[in-house]
Design a protein around this motif. Structure first.
Motif, PDB file in Angstrom:
ATOM      1  N   ASN A 112      -4.819  -0.589  -7.147  1.00  0.00           N
ATOM      2  CA  ASN A 112      -5.781  -0.397  -6.049  1.00  0.00           C
ATOM      3  C   ASN A 112      -5.218  -0.761  -4.686  1.00  0.00           C
ATOM      4  O   ASN A 112      -5.696  -0.279  -3.661  1.00  0.00           O
ATOM      5  CB  ASN A 112      -7.074  -1.184  -6.316  1.00  0.00           C
ATOM      6  N   GLY A 113      -4.182  -1.626  -4.662  1.00  0.00           N
ATOM      7  CA  GLY A 113      -3.502  -1.892  -3.388  1.00  0.00           C
ATOM      8  C   GLY A 113      -2.858  -0.621  -2.867  1.00  0.00           C
ATOM      9  O   GLY A 113      -2.967  -0.286  -1.685  1.00  0.00           O
ATOM     10  N   GLN A 114      -2.205   0.120  -3.778  1.00  0.00           N
ATOM     11  CA  GLN A 114      -1.565   1.385  -3.380  1.00  0.00           C
ATOM     12  C   GLN A 114      -2.606   2.418  -2.969  1.00  0.00           C
ATOM     13  O   GLN A 114      -2.380   3.200  -2.035  1.00  0.00           O
ATOM     14  CB  GLN A 114      -0.697   1.941  -4.528  1.00  0.00           C
ATOM     15  N   VAL A 115      -3.738   2.428  -3.672  1.00  0.00           N
ATOM     16  CA  VAL A 115      -4.806   3.377  -3.300  1.00  0.00           C
ATOM     17  C   VAL A 115      -5.271   3.095  -1.874  1.00  0.00           C
ATOM     18  O   VAL A 115      -5.403   4.003  -1.039  1.00  0.00           O
ATOM     19  CB  VAL A 115      -5.993   3.287  -4.292  1.00  0.00           C
ATOM     20  N   ALA A 116      -5.494   1.807  -1.578  1.00  0.00           N
ATOM     21  CA  ALA A 116      -5.949   1.428  -0.226  1.00  0.00           C
ATOM     22  C   ALA A 116      -4.908   1.842   0.816  1.00  0.00           C
ATOM     23  O   ALA A 116      -5.246   2.380   1.877  1.00  0.00           O
ATOM     24  CB  ALA A 116      -6.192  -0.081  -0.162  1.00  0.00           C
ATOM     25  N   LYS A 117      -3.649   1.605   0.500  1.00  0.00           N
ATOM     26  CA  LYS A 117      -2.572   1.910   1.462  1.00  0.00           C
ATOM     27  C   LYS A 117      -2.523   3.410   1.789  1.00  0.00           C
ATOM     28  O   LYS A 117      -2.461   3.805   2.952  1.00  0.00           O
ATOM     29  CB  LYS A 117      -1.253   1.432   0.862  1.00  0.00           C
ATOM     30  N   ILE A 118      -2.536   4.269   0.752  1.00  0.00           N
ATOM     31  CA  ILE A 118      -2.389   5.706   1.033  1.00  0.00           C
ATOM     32  C   ILE A 118      -3.652   6.281   1.677  1.00  0.00           C
ATOM     33  O   ILE A 118      -3.561   7.197   2.499  1.00  0.00           O
ATOM     34  CB  ILE A 118      -1.966   6.524  -0.211  1.00  0.00           C
ATOM     35  N   CYS A 119      -4.819   5.720   1.325  1.00  0.00           N
ATOM     36  CA  CYS A 119      -6.046   6.201   1.976  1.00  0.00           C
ATOM     37  C   CYS A 119      -6.043   5.791   3.448  1.00  0.00           C
ATOM     38  O   CYS A 119      -6.383   6.589   4.336  1.00  0.00           O
ATOM     39  CB  CYS A 119      -7.290   5.661   1.267  1.00  0.00           C
ATOM     40  N   ASN A 120      -5.649   4.535   3.722  1.00  0.00           N
ATOM     41  CA  ASN A 120      -5.587   4.092   5.122  1.00  0.00           C
ATOM     42  C   ASN A 120      -4.610   4.959   5.918  1.00  0.00           C
ATOM     43  O   ASN A 120      -4.912   5.401   7.033  1.00  0.00           O
ATOM     44  CB  ASN A 120      -5.153   2.627   5.197  1.00  0.00           C
ATOM     45  N   ASN A 121      -3.433   5.206   5.334  1.00  0.00           N
ATOM     46  CA  ASN A 121      -2.437   5.952   6.106  1.00  0.00           C
ATOM     47  C   ASN A 121      -2.773   7.433   6.221  1.00  0.00           C
ATOM     48  O   ASN A 121      -2.306   8.103   7.146  1.00  0.00           O
ATOM     49  CB  ASN A 121      -1.038   5.716   5.533  1.00  0.00           C
TER      50      ASN A 121
ATOM     51  N   ASP B 273       4.012   8.683   2.970  1.00  0.00           N
ATOM     52  CA  ASP B 273       2.684   8.193   2.581  1.00  0.00           C
ATOM     53  C   ASP B 273       1.685   9.345   2.450  1.00  0.00           C
ATOM     54  O   ASP B 273       0.829   9.334   1.554  1.00  0.00           O
ATOM     55  CB  ASP B 273       2.192   7.156   3.596  1.00  0.00           C
ATOM     56  N   LEU B 274       1.802  10.351   3.335  1.00  0.00           N
ATOM     57  CA  LEU B 274       0.896  11.501   3.225  1.00  0.00           C
ATOM     58  C   LEU B 274       1.152  12.294   1.942  1.00  0.00           C
ATOM     59  O   LEU B 274       0.226  12.807   1.313  1.00  0.00           O
ATOM     60  CB  LEU B 274       1.039  12.412   4.452  1.00  0.00           C
ATOM     61  N   LYS B 275       2.423  12.371   1.550  1.00  0.00           N
ATOM     62  CA  LYS B 275       2.742  13.054   0.280  1.00  0.00           C
ATOM     63  C   LYS B 275       2.210  12.259  -0.913  1.00  0.00           C
ATOM     64  O   LYS B 275       1.699  12.839  -1.878  1.00  0.00           O
ATOM     65  CB  LYS B 275       4.251  13.221   0.137  1.00  0.00           C
ATOM     66  N   LEU B 276       2.342  10.936  -0.849  1.00  0.00           N
ATOM     67  CA  LEU B 276       1.780  10.101  -1.930  1.00  0.00           C
ATOM     68  C   LEU B 276       0.272  10.323  -2.029  1.00  0.00           C
ATOM     69  O   LEU B 276      -0.285  10.412  -3.131  1.00  0.00           O
ATOM     70  CB  LEU B 276       2.064   8.615  -1.665  1.00  0.00           C
TER      71      LEU B 276
ATOM     72  N   ALA C 131      -1.710  11.895  -5.232  1.00  0.00           N
ATOM     73  CA  ALA C 131      -2.809  11.152  -5.850  1.00  0.00           C
ATOM     74  C   ALA C 131      -4.095  11.973  -5.816  1.00  0.00           C
ATOM     75  O   ALA C 131      -4.871  11.983  -6.787  1.00  0.00           O
ATOM     76  CB  ALA C 131      -3.003   9.810  -5.136  1.00  0.00           C
ATOM     77  N   ALA C 132      -4.325  12.682  -4.693  1.00  0.00           N
ATOM     78  CA  ALA C 132      -5.535  13.513  -4.575  1.00  0.00           C
ATOM     79  C   ALA C 132      -5.515  14.620  -5.630  1.00  0.00           C
ATOM     80  O   ALA C 132      -6.523  14.891  -6.296  1.00  0.00           O
ATOM     81  CB  ALA C 132      -5.629  14.110  -3.172  1.00  0.00           C
TER      82      ALA C 132
END
Ligand code: NAD
Length: 295
Positions: free
Chosen positions: A166-175, A247-250, A254-255
Protein backbone atom coordinates in the motif's frame (compact mmCIF):
# COMPACT_ATOMS: atom_id res chain seq x y z
CA UNK A 1 21.56 2.55 18.39
CA UNK A 2 20.68 -0.06 15.77
CA UNK A 3 22.85 -2.10 13.40
CA UNK A 4 21.52 -1.14 10.00
CA UNK A 5 22.41 -2.70 6.65
CA UNK A 6 21.80 -0.32 3.73
CA UNK A 7 21.72 -1.60 0.13
CA UNK A 8 21.62 0.91 -2.75
CA UNK A 9 23.74 3.96 -1.95
CA UNK A 10 22.74 6.15 -4.91
CA UNK A 11 21.40 9.69 -5.09
CA UNK A 12 18.78 8.92 -2.44
CA UNK A 13 20.28 6.03 -0.49
CA UNK A 14 23.65 7.61 0.30
CA UNK A 15 22.29 10.72 2.05
CA UNK A 16 19.71 8.58 3.88
CA UNK A 17 22.46 6.25 5.12
CA UNK A 18 24.57 9.27 6.11
CA UNK A 19 21.66 10.63 8.17
CA UNK A 20 21.36 7.28 9.96
CA UNK A 21 25.06 7.50 10.86
CA UNK A 22 24.56 11.08 12.11
CA UNK A 23 21.71 9.79 14.30
CA UNK A 24 24.15 7.37 15.96
CA UNK A 25 23.35 4.10 14.16
CA UNK A 26 26.02 1.66 12.96
CA UNK A 27 25.51 1.48 9.20
CA UNK A 28 27.02 -1.17 6.91
CA UNK A 29 26.51 -0.40 3.22
CA UNK A 30 26.47 -2.30 -0.05
CA UNK A 31 26.25 -1.08 -3.63
CA UNK A 32 27.44 -2.44 -6.97
CA UNK A 33 29.24 0.90 -7.40
CA UNK A 34 32.37 0.88 -5.23
CA UNK A 35 32.68 4.67 -5.29
CA UNK A 36 29.30 4.98 -3.54
CA UNK A 37 30.38 2.56 -0.81
CA UNK A 38 33.60 4.56 -0.39
CA UNK A 39 31.52 7.68 0.24
CA UNK A 40 29.58 5.88 2.97
CA UNK A 41 32.82 4.71 4.60
CA UNK A 42 34.17 8.27 4.46
CA UNK A 43 31.03 9.36 6.34
CA UNK A 44 31.62 6.85 9.15
CA UNK A 45 29.89 3.73 7.82
CA UNK A 46 31.40 0.36 6.99
CA UNK A 47 31.53 -1.60 3.74
CA UNK A 48 29.69 -4.94 3.74
CA UNK A 49 31.41 -7.59 1.63
CA UNK A 50 28.18 -9.36 0.67
CA UNK A 51 24.42 -9.31 1.23
CA UNK A 52 24.93 -12.23 3.59
CA UNK A 53 27.45 -10.33 5.72
CA UNK A 54 25.23 -7.24 5.70
CA UNK A 55 21.93 -8.93 6.56
CA UNK A 56 22.98 -11.68 8.95
CA UNK A 57 24.02 -9.33 11.76
CA UNK A 58 21.56 -6.51 11.15
CA UNK A 59 18.65 -5.28 13.27
CA UNK A 60 17.27 -3.51 10.20
CA UNK A 61 17.93 -3.83 6.45
CA UNK A 62 16.97 -0.88 4.26
CA UNK A 63 17.04 -0.98 0.46
CA UNK A 64 16.94 1.97 -1.95
CA UNK A 65 17.23 0.41 -5.41
CA UNK A 66 16.21 1.51 -8.92
CA UNK A 67 13.26 -0.79 -9.70
CA UNK A 68 11.36 -4.00 -8.98
CA UNK A 69 13.88 -6.23 -10.80
CA UNK A 70 16.73 -5.20 -8.47
CA UNK A 71 14.51 -5.46 -5.39
CA UNK A 72 13.45 -9.02 -6.32
CA UNK A 73 17.08 -9.96 -7.02
CA UNK A 74 18.44 -8.49 -3.77
CA UNK A 75 15.71 -10.01 -1.55
CA UNK A 76 14.80 -13.24 -3.30
CA UNK A 77 18.13 -14.36 -4.85
CA UNK A 78 19.82 -17.50 -3.50
CA UNK A 79 22.31 -15.28 -1.63
CA UNK A 80 19.73 -12.58 -1.02
CA UNK A 81 18.42 -10.77 2.04
CA UNK A 82 15.66 -13.28 2.86
CA UNK A 83 18.15 -16.14 2.88
CA UNK A 84 20.53 -14.31 5.22
CA UNK A 85 18.38 -12.26 7.62
CA UNK A 86 17.73 -13.47 11.14
CA UNK A 87 14.13 -13.77 12.37
CA UNK A 88 14.33 -10.49 14.30
CA UNK A 89 15.66 -8.44 11.38
CA UNK A 90 13.23 -5.80 10.14
CA UNK A 91 13.23 -5.30 6.35
CA UNK A 92 12.34 -1.94 4.79
CA UNK A 93 12.31 -1.36 1.03
CA UNK A 94 12.19 2.37 0.24
CA UNK A 95 12.63 2.01 -3.54
CA UNK A 96 9.75 3.05 -5.79
CA UNK A 97 8.73 -0.21 -7.48
CA UNK A 98 5.71 -1.94 -9.00
CA UNK A 99 3.00 -2.98 -6.57
CA UNK A 100 3.15 -6.63 -7.70
CA UNK A 101 6.88 -6.94 -6.90
CA UNK A 102 6.41 -5.22 -3.52
CA UNK A 103 3.63 -7.63 -2.59
CA UNK A 104 5.54 -10.69 -3.89
CA UNK A 105 8.67 -9.86 -1.89
CA UNK A 106 6.62 -9.06 1.25
CA UNK A 107 4.80 -12.40 0.92
CA UNK A 108 8.11 -14.27 0.55
CA UNK A 109 9.42 -12.49 3.65
CA UNK A 110 6.28 -13.41 5.57
CA UNK A 111 6.69 -17.07 4.55
CA UNK A 112 10.09 -16.95 6.25
CA UNK A 113 8.63 -15.29 9.35
CA UNK A 114 10.32 -11.97 8.55
CA UNK A 115 8.70 -8.56 9.03
CA UNK A 116 8.84 -6.43 5.88
CA UNK A 117 7.58 -2.99 4.91
CA UNK A 118 7.43 -1.17 1.60
CA UNK A 119 8.24 2.47 2.41
CA UNK A 120 8.69 4.56 -0.75
CA UNK A 121 9.38 8.24 -0.33
CA UNK A 122 8.63 11.61 -1.81
CA UNK A 123 10.81 14.66 -1.29
CA UNK A 124 13.66 13.92 -3.70
CA UNK A 125 17.40 14.20 -3.14
CA UNK A 126 16.97 17.48 -1.21
CA UNK A 127 14.55 15.77 1.16
CA UNK A 128 16.90 12.81 1.58
CA UNK A 129 19.77 15.16 2.46
CA UNK A 130 17.73 17.31 4.83
CA UNK A 131 15.93 14.32 6.42
CA UNK A 132 12.57 15.79 5.46
CA UNK A 133 11.26 12.92 3.32
CA UNK A 134 7.65 11.74 3.37
CA UNK A 135 7.39 7.96 3.85
CA UNK A 136 4.34 6.03 2.62
CA UNK A 137 4.43 2.71 4.40
CA UNK A 138 2.76 -0.64 3.67
CA UNK A 139 2.90 -3.59 6.05
CA UNK A 140 1.71 -4.81 9.45
CA UNK A 141 1.00 -2.54 12.43
CA UNK A 142 3.74 -4.26 14.43
CA UNK A 143 6.39 -3.80 11.73
CA UNK A 144 5.33 -0.18 11.26
CA UNK A 145 5.71 0.50 14.99
CA UNK A 146 9.25 -0.93 14.90
CA UNK A 147 10.22 1.08 11.80
CA UNK A 148 8.72 4.42 12.85
CA UNK A 149 11.64 5.65 15.04
CA UNK A 150 14.13 4.84 12.27
CA UNK A 151 12.04 6.48 9.54
CA UNK A 152 11.48 9.52 11.78
CA UNK A 153 15.22 10.19 11.62
CA UNK A 154 15.05 10.27 7.80
CA UNK A 155 11.82 12.15 7.20
CA UNK A 156 9.34 14.56 8.66
CA UNK A 157 6.16 12.69 7.68
CA UNK A 158 5.70 8.94 8.09
CA UNK A 159 2.26 7.59 7.17
CA UNK A 160 1.06 4.00 7.56
CA UNK A 161 -0.93 3.41 4.36
CA UNK A 162 -2.15 -0.13 5.17
CA UNK A 163 -1.03 -3.65 4.33
CA UNK A 164 1.85 -4.85 2.12
CA UNK A 165 2.22 -2.87 -1.13
CA UNK A 166 0.00 0.00 0.00
CA UNK A 167 2.99 2.33 0.35
CA UNK A 168 3.69 1.79 -3.35
CA UNK A 169 0.01 2.29 -4.18
CA UNK A 170 0.03 5.63 -2.35
CA UNK A 171 3.25 6.69 -4.09
CA UNK A 172 2.08 5.99 -7.66
CA UNK A 173 -1.36 7.50 -7.06
CA UNK A 174 0.21 10.66 -5.60
CA UNK A 175 2.65 10.97 -8.48
CA UNK A 176 -0.10 10.40 -11.02
CA UNK A 177 -1.86 13.44 -9.52
CA UNK A 178 1.43 15.35 -9.72
CA UNK A 179 2.21 14.40 -13.34
CA UNK A 180 -1.30 15.25 -14.52
CA UNK A 181 -1.48 18.51 -12.53
CA UNK A 182 1.93 19.71 -13.79
CA UNK A 183 0.76 19.27 -17.38
CA UNK A 184 -2.56 20.98 -16.58
CA UNK A 185 -0.82 23.98 -14.99
CA UNK A 186 1.60 24.18 -17.94
CA UNK A 187 -1.25 24.10 -20.47
CA UNK A 188 -3.06 26.86 -18.56
CA UNK A 189 -0.02 29.17 -18.55
CA UNK A 190 0.66 28.54 -22.25
CA UNK A 191 -2.98 29.24 -23.12
CA UNK A 192 -2.95 32.41 -20.99
CA UNK A 193 0.24 33.53 -22.77
CA UNK A 194 -1.34 33.05 -26.18
CA UNK A 195 -4.48 34.92 -25.11
CA UNK A 196 -2.48 37.88 -23.73
CA UNK A 197 -2.86 37.25 -19.98
CA UNK A 198 0.27 37.99 -17.94
CA UNK A 199 1.71 34.94 -16.12
CA UNK A 200 1.93 36.86 -12.82
CA UNK A 201 -1.76 37.78 -13.07
CA UNK A 202 -2.81 34.18 -13.71
CA UNK A 203 -0.64 33.08 -10.78
CA UNK A 204 -2.11 35.71 -8.43
CA UNK A 205 -5.65 34.71 -9.40
CA UNK A 206 -5.34 30.90 -9.64
CA UNK A 207 -3.24 30.57 -6.51
CA UNK A 208 -6.21 32.03 -4.60
CA UNK A 209 -8.89 30.28 -6.69
CA UNK A 210 -10.10 26.78 -7.41
CA UNK A 211 -7.16 26.06 -9.74
CA UNK A 212 -4.77 26.19 -6.78
CA UNK A 213 -2.53 23.13 -6.47
CA UNK A 214 1.05 22.21 -5.47
CA UNK A 215 2.28 22.25 -9.08
CA UNK A 216 1.17 25.88 -9.28
CA UNK A 217 2.03 27.36 -5.89
CA UNK A 218 5.05 25.31 -4.74
CA UNK A 219 6.69 24.23 -7.99
CA UNK A 220 5.48 26.66 -10.62
CA UNK A 221 6.72 25.72 -14.12
CA UNK A 222 6.92 29.41 -15.12
CA UNK A 223 10.11 31.16 -13.91
CA UNK A 224 9.97 34.15 -11.59
CA UNK A 225 6.76 33.29 -9.71
CA UNK A 226 7.89 30.84 -6.99
CA UNK A 227 11.53 31.43 -5.99
CA UNK A 228 12.32 27.78 -5.10
CA UNK A 229 10.95 26.29 -8.35
CA UNK A 230 13.43 24.55 -10.71
CA UNK A 231 12.00 26.77 -13.48
CA UNK A 232 14.23 29.53 -12.05
CA UNK A 233 17.33 27.35 -12.61
CA UNK A 234 16.72 26.34 -16.23
CA UNK A 235 14.73 23.34 -14.97
CA UNK A 236 17.67 21.61 -13.31
CA UNK A 237 16.25 18.60 -11.43
CA UNK A 238 14.80 18.37 -8.76
CA UNK A 239 12.75 15.42 -9.77
CA UNK A 240 13.71 14.34 -13.27
CA UNK A 241 11.33 13.80 -16.17
CA UNK A 242 12.68 10.22 -16.36
CA UNK A 243 11.62 9.58 -12.74
CA UNK A 244 8.18 11.03 -13.41
CA UNK A 245 7.82 8.82 -16.47
CA UNK A 246 8.86 5.77 -14.44
CA UNK A 247 6.18 6.49 -11.82
CA UNK A 248 3.49 7.21 -14.42
CA UNK A 249 4.28 3.90 -16.13
CA UNK A 250 4.07 2.08 -12.78
CA UNK A 251 0.66 3.72 -12.26
CA UNK A 252 -0.51 2.61 -15.72
CA UNK A 253 0.70 -0.96 -15.18
CA UNK A 254 -1.10 -1.06 -11.83
CA UNK A 255 -4.26 0.50 -13.32
CA UNK A 256 -4.31 -2.09 -16.11
CA UNK A 257 -3.79 -4.95 -13.65
CA UNK A 258 -6.55 -3.65 -11.37
CA UNK A 259 -9.01 -2.80 -14.17
CA UNK A 260 -9.05 0.89 -13.23
CA UNK A 261 -9.74 3.51 -15.92
CA UNK A 262 -7.21 6.37 -15.76
CA UNK A 263 -7.28 8.20 -19.11
CA UNK A 264 -5.56 11.36 -17.84
CA UNK A 265 -2.83 9.25 -16.21
CA UNK A 266 -2.40 7.40 -19.52
CA UNK A 267 -2.13 10.67 -21.47
CA UNK A 268 0.34 12.08 -18.93
CA UNK A 269 2.53 8.99 -19.37
CA UNK A 270 2.46 9.44 -23.17
CA UNK A 271 3.30 13.16 -22.92
CA UNK A 272 6.21 12.55 -20.53
CA UNK A 273 7.48 9.71 -22.76
CA UNK A 274 7.66 12.15 -25.69
CA UNK A 275 9.37 14.76 -23.50
CA UNK A 276 11.96 12.22 -22.30
CA UNK A 277 12.52 11.02 -25.88
CA UNK A 278 13.21 14.60 -26.93
CA UNK A 279 16.46 14.39 -24.95
CA UNK A 280 15.17 15.87 -21.68
CA UNK A 281 15.24 12.76 -19.45
CA UNK A 282 17.51 14.46 -16.92
CA UNK A 283 15.63 17.77 -16.90
CA UNK A 284 13.24 18.58 -14.06
CA UNK A 285 9.74 17.26 -14.75
CA UNK A 286 8.32 20.82 -14.58
CA UNK A 287 10.26 21.54 -17.80
CA UNK A 288 7.28 19.83 -19.48
CA UNK A 289 5.94 23.39 -19.96
CA UNK A 290 8.57 23.94 -22.69
CA UNK A 291 7.32 20.82 -24.43
CA UNK A 292 3.68 21.91 -24.04
CA UNK A 293 4.59 25.34 -25.45
CA UNK A 294 6.38 23.82 -28.43
CA UNK A 295 4.07 20.88 -29.07
P1 NAD B 1 20.22 5.80 -8.13
O1 NAD B 1 20.30 5.15 -9.45
O2 NAD B 1 20.99 7.06 -7.87
O3 NAD B 1 20.64 4.76 -6.97
C1 NAD B 1 20.40 3.38 -7.01
C2 NAD B 1 21.63 2.70 -6.46
O4 NAD B 1 21.39 1.29 -6.39
C3 NAD B 1 22.88 2.90 -7.34
O5 NAD B 1 23.95 3.40 -6.56
C4 NAD B 1 23.17 1.51 -7.89
O6 NAD B 1 24.54 1.26 -8.10
C5 NAD B 1 22.59 0.63 -6.80
N1 NAD B 1 22.24 -0.72 -7.22
C6 NAD B 1 21.57 -1.10 -8.34
N2 NAD B 1 21.41 -2.43 -8.37
C7 NAD B 1 22.00 -2.90 -7.24
C8 NAD B 1 22.15 -4.21 -6.71
N3 NAD B 1 21.69 -5.28 -7.34
N4 NAD B 1 22.80 -4.33 -5.53
C9 NAD B 1 23.30 -3.24 -4.88
N5 NAD B 1 23.17 -1.98 -5.35
C10 NAD B 1 22.53 -1.81 -6.51
O7 NAD B 1 18.67 6.04 -7.86
P2 NAD B 1 18.00 7.02 -6.77
O8 NAD B 1 17.73 8.34 -7.39
O9 NAD B 1 18.78 6.94 -5.50
O10 NAD B 1 16.59 6.31 -6.58
C11 NAD B 1 16.43 5.14 -5.81
C12 NAD B 1 14.95 4.84 -5.68
O11 NAD B 1 14.30 5.95 -5.07
C13 NAD B 1 14.26 4.61 -7.04
O12 NAD B 1 13.34 3.57 -6.90
C14 NAD B 1 13.57 5.93 -7.30
O13 NAD B 1 12.43 5.79 -8.12
C15 NAD B 1 13.23 6.37 -5.89
N6 NAD B 1 13.05 7.82 -5.72
C16 NAD B 1 14.00 8.68 -6.24
C17 NAD B 1 13.81 10.05 -6.08
C18 NAD B 1 14.82 11.04 -6.64
O14 NAD B 1 14.52 12.23 -6.68
N7 NAD B 1 16.02 10.61 -7.05
C19 NAD B 1 12.69 10.55 -5.38
C20 NAD B 1 11.79 9.64 -4.84
C21 NAD B 1 11.99 8.27 -5.02
Amino acid sequence: MARIGFIGLGNMGLPMAQNLIKAGHAVAGLDISKSQVDKLVAAGGTAAGSINALASGADVVITMLPAGAQVREVYLGPDGVLAAAGRDTLLIDSSTIDVASARAVAAAAQDKGLAMLDAPVSGGVGGAQAATLTFMVGGSDAAFARAKPILDTLGKTVVHAGGPGNGQVAKICNNMILGVSMIAVSEAFVLAEKLGLDAQKLFDISSKSSGQCWSLTSYCPVPGLVPTSPSNRDYQAGFTAAMMLKDLKLAQDAANAAGATTPLGADAAKIYAKYVDSGEAGRDFSGIIRFVRGA
